[in-house]
Design an enzyme around this catalytic site. Structure first.
Site, PDB file in Angstrom:
ATOM      1  N   TYR A 101      89.359 -15.205  -8.092  1.00 31.26           N
ATOM      2  CA  TYR A 101      88.728 -15.629  -6.837  1.00 31.26           C
ATOM      3  C   TYR A 101      88.734 -17.150  -6.757  1.00 31.26           C
ATOM      4  O   TYR A 101      88.444 -17.835  -7.747  1.00 31.26           O
ATOM      5  CB  TYR A 101      87.279 -15.132  -6.778  1.00 31.26           C
ATOM      6  CG  TYR A 101      86.511 -15.738  -5.614  1.00 31.26           C
ATOM      7  CD1 TYR A 101      86.495 -15.114  -4.377  1.00 31.26           C
ATOM      8  CD2 TYR A 101      85.845 -16.959  -5.756  1.00 31.26           C
ATOM      9  CE1 TYR A 101      85.833 -15.681  -3.305  1.00 31.26           C
ATOM     10  CE2 TYR A 101      85.176 -17.538  -4.687  1.00 31.26           C
ATOM     11  CZ  TYR A 101      85.176 -16.895  -3.468  1.00 31.26           C
ATOM     12  OH  TYR A 101      84.531 -17.472  -2.410  1.00 31.26           O
ATOM     13  N   GLU A 189      89.060 -19.248   1.499  1.00 33.84           N
ATOM     14  CA  GLU A 189      88.896 -18.324   0.384  1.00 33.84           C
ATOM     15  C   GLU A 189      90.203 -17.596   0.095  1.00 33.84           C
ATOM     16  O   GLU A 189      90.897 -17.198   1.025  1.00 33.84           O
ATOM     17  CB  GLU A 189      87.823 -17.306   0.790  1.00 33.84           C
ATOM     18  CG  GLU A 189      87.131 -16.624  -0.355  1.00 33.84           C
ATOM     19  CD  GLU A 189      85.997 -15.740   0.161  1.00 33.84           C
ATOM     20  OE1 GLU A 189      84.834 -16.158   0.059  1.00 33.84           O
ATOM     21  OE2 GLU A 189      86.285 -14.658   0.684  1.00 33.84           O
TER      22      GLU A 189
END
Ligand code: GDP
Ligand code: MN
Length: 376
Positions: A101, A189
């Site tokens: 992530y 993101e």
């Protein structure tokens, strides 16, 4: 403002962040054509602005063009958390060896962009942050000098063991930060950032939120706004220059000033009600704004009473009162409207309001209680 994955991917690609090849299809036959052209397995990915598409069945692997067509037929027009799928991204599928992530948001406490990474990627990052916060690593960026190479390397070392991948990771972080900066994002993101056989690192998902306050200088991005995916009430509110957020309660709120609007919502909750919306009519009190605000709130079938809370400063109570009277004339609300009007030109305002029949209540607390009581 949110943009779709395929648009976010394009922003990444424009800045040199590696992403798989992909193209947009709006019909299943287009999906077939694209997959056939790629001539390898593809992912069929629903383009909606809500998260967790994978879990909702909106991200599927297709071995070949026929399979892609079948899946596109299923996914197009599917409802994902209240949003209808109109487009699918047909993207070359990759073999995934690891998922991490990577995200950048603006940290209000330090007034700096913060980069967060975790090798526990792919899954729900909120859950990782909640249950195992030690698995998330952060670097704060001084916005004056930008992300420094050593910071990017520090983070990349948390994600990868292989030095080649650390270098790629650091390079991606630098480019991702540049993207964040250039598009005036409030969030970017990659979840997941993956490694594939052969050692390459690439972004297979892309999320970008743009700071609404910067849209005036991001015209190209503003043009990407997907009206089909937005609340009709929020579109109307934007056109009327109102700050509005739709919520699920039954007490409609019309307030001047963001702080007072928040306080009003807090009070509604304290006395056992649920606000139907956040709405700030802003500083200047054009009566037309009050009419627009009433119109928007009345179009919400959940609303059972309207609470108007005005603290006159620059906003003049008489202007707001004229707006309320006009709204009663034009819209003829069939639900109770409770008004608190105080401050600049309060007397004049109350005189104007005398022409409409309103439930009487005095202090702010009592007005809020009244609105809740009348909502039943
Ligand atoms: P999200 O559910 O909206 O976050 O959509 P993602 O694009 O992140 O896809 C969800 C999941 O599907 C990912 O976490 C991967 O596990 C899987 N996935 C997506 N693309 C690929 C791919 O090209 N190959 C493989 N093997 N899995 C993929
Ligand atoms: Mn994802």
């Amino acid at each position: 403002m949110k943009v779709h994955e395929y648009q976010a991917r394009q922003m990444f690609a424009d800045h040199g962040v590696p992403v798989p090849n992909g193209e947009i299809a709006t019909t299943s036959s287009e999906a077939y054509e694209i997959a056939e052209r790629f001539n390898k397995p593809v992912m069929v990915k629903a383009q909606v602005l809500v998260g967790g598409r994978g879990k909702a069945g909106g991200v599927k692997y297709a071995e070949n063009a026929e399979a892609a067509q079948v899946l596109a037929t299923k996914i197009i027009d599917m409802d994902i958390k209240g949003e209808t799928v109109h487009k699918v991204l047909i993207s070359e599928a990759v073999d995934i060896l690891s998922e991490s992530y990577v995200g950048i948001i603006l940290d209000r406490a330090t007034q700096k962009p913060v980069i967060m990474v975790s090798s526990a990627g792919g899954v729900d990052i909120e859950e990782v942050a909640d249950k195992t916060p030690e698995k998330i690593f952060k670097e704060y960026v001084d916005p004056v000098v930008g992300l420094q190479a050593y910071q990017a390397r520090n983070l990349a070392y948390k994600l990868f063991k292989d030095i080649g991948q650390v270098r790629q990771g650091a390079d991606i972080l630098m480019k991702l930060y540049q993207t964040f900066w250039d598009v005036d994002a409030s969030l970017v993101e990659i979840n997941p950032l993956v490694t594939v056989p052969g050692g390459k690192v690439l972004a297979i998902d892309a999320k970008v939120n743009i700071d609404d306050n910067a849209l005036y200088r991001q015209k190209e991005i503003e043009a990407m706004r997907d009206l089909a995916a937005e609340e009709p009430a929020e579109i109307k509110a934007r056109e009327a220059d109102l700050s509005f957020v739709k919520l699920d309660g039954s007490i409609g709120c019309i307030v001047n000033g963001a702080g007072l609007a928040m306080t009003t919502m807090d009070l509604v909750k304290r006395y056992g009600g649920e606000p139907a919306n956040f709405l700030d009519i802003g500083g200047s009190s054009n009566p037309q704004k009050v009419v627009a605000a009433m119109d928007i709130i009345l179009s919400d079938p959940n609303v059972r009473s309207i609470l108007i809370n005005i603290f006159g400063g620059i906003t003049r109570c008489d202007d707001v009162a004229s707006g309320i009277v006009e709204a009663f004339k034009q819209l003829k609300p069939s639900i109770p409207v409770v008004v608190r009007l105080t401050g600049t030109n309060e007397k004049e305002g109350k005189k104007i309001l005398a022409s409409v029949k309103l439930p009487s209540a005095d202090t702010l607390d009592n007005v809020v209680k009244k609105a809740i009581e009348l909502a039943g």
